[in-house]
Design a protein around this motif. Structure first.
Motif, PDB file in Angstrom:
ATOM      1  N   SER A  14      14.707  30.351 -46.900  1.00 38.64           N
ATOM      2  CA  SER A  14      14.071  29.501 -47.662  1.00 38.64           C
ATOM      3  C   SER A  14      14.183  30.048 -49.429  1.00 38.64           C
ATOM      4  CB  SER A  14      12.835  29.467 -47.547  1.00 38.64           C
ATOM      5  OG  SER A  14      12.582  28.663 -46.367  1.00 38.64           O
ATOM      6  N   VAL A  15      13.938  31.362 -49.242  1.00 39.92           N
ATOM      7  CA  VAL A  15      14.359  32.129 -50.620  1.00 39.92           C
ATOM      8  C   VAL A  15      15.754  31.785 -51.276  1.00 39.92           C
ATOM      9  CG1 VAL A  15      14.420  34.242 -51.772  1.00 39.92           C
ATOM     10  CG2 VAL A  15      12.463  33.681 -50.268  1.00 39.92           C
ATOM     11  N   TYR A  16      16.668  31.965 -50.137  1.00 37.37           N
ATOM     12  CA  TYR A  16      18.174  31.665 -50.678  1.00 37.37           C
ATOM     13  C   TYR A  16      18.468  30.325 -50.931  1.00 37.37           C
ATOM     14  CZ  TYR A  16      23.288  30.795 -50.159  1.00 37.37           C
ATOM     15  OH  TYR A  16      24.221  30.298 -50.671  1.00 37.37           O
ATOM     16  N   ALA A  17      18.047  29.448 -50.306  1.00 37.04           N
ATOM     17  CA  ALA A  17      17.956  28.038 -50.589  1.00 37.04           C
ATOM     18  C   ALA A  17      17.434  27.600 -51.991  1.00 37.04           C
ATOM     19  CB  ALA A  17      17.572  26.909 -49.400  1.00 37.04           C
ATOM     20  N   PHE A  18      16.293  28.001 -52.285  1.00 37.21           N
ATOM     21  CA  PHE A  18      15.673  28.070 -53.526  1.00 37.21           C
ATOM     22  C   PHE A  18      16.336  28.312 -54.564  1.00 37.21           C
ATOM     23  CE2 PHE A  18      12.331  28.549 -56.719  1.00 37.21           C
ATOM     24  CZ  PHE A  18      11.755  26.999 -56.896  1.00 37.21           C
ATOM     25  N   THR A  24      22.071  25.921 -59.273  1.00 33.15           N
ATOM     26  CA  THR A  24      23.173  24.870 -58.959  1.00 33.15           C
ATOM     27  C   THR A  24      23.111  23.936 -60.306  1.00 33.15           C
ATOM     28  OG1 THR A  24      23.178  25.232 -56.792  1.00 33.15           O
ATOM     29  CG2 THR A  24      24.335  23.200 -57.688  1.00 33.15           C
ATOM     30  N   LYS A  25      24.511  23.658 -60.855  1.00 33.38           N
ATOM     31  CA  LYS A  25      24.337  22.700 -61.963  1.00 33.38           C
ATOM     32  C   LYS A  25      24.194  21.621 -61.364  1.00 33.38           C
ATOM     33  CE  LYS A  25      28.464  25.342 -64.215  1.00 33.38           C
ATOM     34  NZ  LYS A  25      29.970  25.201 -64.501  1.00 33.38           N
ATOM     35  N   ASP A  26      23.650  20.680 -62.362  1.00 37.58           N
ATOM     36  CA  ASP A  26      23.323  19.302 -61.788  1.00 37.58           C
ATOM     37  C   ASP A  26      24.524  18.330 -61.529  1.00 37.58           C
ATOM     38  OD1 ASP A  26      20.788  19.690 -62.679  1.00 37.58           O
ATOM     39  OD2 ASP A  26      20.931  19.138 -64.813  1.00 37.58           O
ATOM     40  N   ASP A  27      25.712  18.724 -62.007  1.00 37.81           N
ATOM     41  CA  ASP A  27      26.846  17.854 -61.335  1.00 37.81           C
ATOM     42  C   ASP A  27      27.146  18.002 -60.072  1.00 37.81           C
ATOM     43  OD1 ASP A  27      26.789  16.874 -63.828  1.00 37.81           O
ATOM     44  OD2 ASP A  27      28.503  18.266 -64.804  1.00 37.81           O
ATOM     45  N   VAL A  41      12.799  22.144 -50.333  1.00 37.21           N
ATOM     46  CA  VAL A  41      13.046  23.548 -49.847  1.00 37.21           C
ATOM     47  C   VAL A  41      11.635  24.218 -49.817  1.00 37.21           C
ATOM     48  CG1 VAL A  41      13.772  25.565 -50.559  1.00 37.21           C
ATOM     49  CG2 VAL A  41      15.436  23.436 -50.416  1.00 37.21           C
ATOM     50  N   LEU A  42      10.697  23.779 -51.111  1.00 35.37           N
ATOM     51  CA  LEU A  42       9.389  24.455 -50.821  1.00 35.37           C
ATOM     52  C   LEU A  42       8.346  24.145 -49.866  1.00 35.37           C
ATOM     53  CD1 LEU A  42       8.889  25.222 -54.826  1.00 35.37           C
ATOM     54  CD2 LEU A  42       9.508  26.968 -52.878  1.00 35.37           C
ATOM     55  N   LEU A  43       8.479  22.725 -49.921  1.00 34.38           N
ATOM     56  CA  LEU A  43       7.379  22.334 -48.623  1.00 34.38           C
ATOM     57  C   LEU A  43       7.686  22.235 -47.356  1.00 34.38           C
ATOM     58  CD1 LEU A  43       6.333  18.838 -50.894  1.00 34.38           C
ATOM     59  CD2 LEU A  43       5.036  20.957 -50.582  1.00 34.38           C
ATOM     60  N   PHE A  44       9.071  21.998 -47.122  1.00 35.83           N
ATOM     61  CA  PHE A  44       9.372  22.459 -45.634  1.00 35.83           C
ATOM     62  C   PHE A  44      10.563  23.391 -45.441  1.00 35.83           C
ATOM     63  CE2 PHE A  44       8.523  17.846 -46.521  1.00 35.83           C
ATOM     64  CZ  PHE A  44       7.401  17.466 -45.886  1.00 35.83           C
ATOM     65  N   PRO A  45      10.079  24.576 -45.609  1.00 35.05           N
ATOM     66  CA  PRO A  45      11.129  25.925 -45.582  1.00 35.05           C
ATOM     67  C   PRO A  45      12.203  25.486 -44.822  1.00 35.05           C
ATOM     68  CG  PRO A  45       8.888  26.265 -45.671  1.00 35.05           C
ATOM     69  CD  PRO A  45       8.871  24.963 -45.256  1.00 35.05           C
ATOM     70  N   LEU A  46      11.933  25.498 -43.594  1.00 35.89           N
ATOM     71  CA  LEU A  46      13.339  25.461 -42.599  1.00 35.89           C
ATOM     72  C   LEU A  46      14.119  24.094 -42.652  1.00 35.89           C
ATOM     73  CD1 LEU A  46      14.510  27.316 -40.407  1.00 35.89           C
ATOM     74  CD2 LEU A  46      13.195  26.193 -38.827  1.00 35.89           C
ATOM     75  N   VAL A  47      13.603  23.096 -42.608  1.00 39.07           N
ATOM     76  CA  VAL A  47      14.243  21.936 -42.581  1.00 39.07           C
ATOM     77  C   VAL A  47      14.762  21.553 -43.836  1.00 39.07           C
ATOM     78  CG1 VAL A  47      13.989  19.305 -42.362  1.00 39.07           C
ATOM     79  CG2 VAL A  47      12.905  20.796 -40.799  1.00 39.07           C
ATOM     80  N   TRP A  52      19.292  21.520 -47.729  1.00 38.26           N
ATOM     81  CA  TRP A  52      19.871  21.793 -48.867  1.00 38.26           C
ATOM     82  C   TRP A  52      21.402  22.542 -48.639  1.00 38.26           C
ATOM     83  CZ3 TRP A  52      20.753  21.121 -53.515  1.00 38.26           C
ATOM     84  CH2 TRP A  52      21.400  22.080 -54.625  1.00 38.26           C
ATOM     85  N   ILE A  53      21.549  23.486 -47.655  1.00 36.32           N
ATOM     86  CA  ILE A  53      22.725  24.050 -47.298  1.00 36.32           C
ATOM     87  C   ILE A  53      23.961  23.157 -46.829  1.00 36.32           C
ATOM     88  CG2 ILE A  53      23.885  25.924 -45.996  1.00 36.32           C
ATOM     89  CD1 ILE A  53      20.975  27.489 -46.231  1.00 36.32           C
ATOM     90  N   ILE A  54      23.223  22.236 -46.085  1.00 37.82           N
ATOM     91  CA  ILE A  54      24.346  21.538 -45.352  1.00 37.82           C
ATOM     92  C   ILE A  54      24.699  20.402 -46.399  1.00 37.82           C
ATOM     93  CG2 ILE A  54      24.640  19.576 -43.542  1.00 37.82           C
ATOM     94  CD1 ILE A  54      23.061  21.651 -41.553  1.00 37.82           C
ATOM     95  N   ALA A  55      23.685  19.475 -46.951  1.00 38.17           N
ATOM     96  CA  ALA A  55      24.398  18.270 -47.502  1.00 38.17           C
ATOM     97  C   ALA A  55      23.743  18.299 -49.096  1.00 38.17           C
ATOM     98  CB  ALA A  55      23.277  17.014 -47.078  1.00 38.17           C
ATOM     99  N   GLY A  56      23.232  19.254 -49.616  1.00 35.02           N
ATOM    100  CA  GLY A  56      22.718  19.100 -50.844  1.00 35.02           C
ATOM    101  C   GLY A  56      23.432  19.701 -52.149  1.00 35.02           C
ATOM    102  N   LYS A  57      24.619  20.381 -51.787  1.00 33.52           N
ATOM    103  CA  LYS A  57      25.511  20.765 -52.795  1.00 33.52           C
ATOM    104  C   LYS A  57      26.931  20.782 -52.490  1.00 33.52           C
ATOM    105  CE  LYS A  57      26.243  25.448 -55.011  1.00 33.52           C
ATOM    106  NZ  LYS A  57      26.052  26.817 -55.118  1.00 33.52           N
TER     107      LYS A  57
END
Length: 96
Positions: A14-18, A24-27, A41-47, A52-57
């Motif tokens: 969670s810390v890494y993902a946050f 990360t740049k907005d683009d 990421v903050l409200l649902f730490p694991l999910v 984020w890691i899979i689909a967010g960036k």
């Protein structure tokens, strides 16, 4: 020991993902605005972290370098051109 790992691994994720999300740049953010990802990421730490890691960036798949194949010096046009230039320079310097 297992209980500690069951707590530390999701926390570290969670810390890494946050941190990754907010730095990360907005683009490069996909599917949702960056503040929404951070809240997820903050409200649902694991999910949220895994999402984020899979689909967010946008992630680079591979370096975009040209595949260069080794070329022998006598087959390399740049090397042969440099030899011609060196030869011309030598001939010009001898003529002076």
């Amino acid at each position: 020991m297992l209980r500690v790992l069951m707590f530390l691994v999701p926390l570290a994720l969670s810390v890494y993902a946050f941190i990754d999300c907010i730095s990360t740049k907005d683009d490069d953010v996909r599917h949702m605005p960056k503040p929404l990802w951070a809240i997820l990421v903050l409200l649902f730490p694991l999910v949220g972290s895994l999402s984020w890691i899979i689909a967010g960036k946008k992630r680079a798949t591979a370096p975009s370098f040209e595949r260069r194949q080794w070329v022998a010096p006598d087959d390399n046009p740049e090397f042969l051109k440099s030899l011609d230039e060196d030869k011309k320079r030598d001939e010009d310097s001898k003529g002076d």
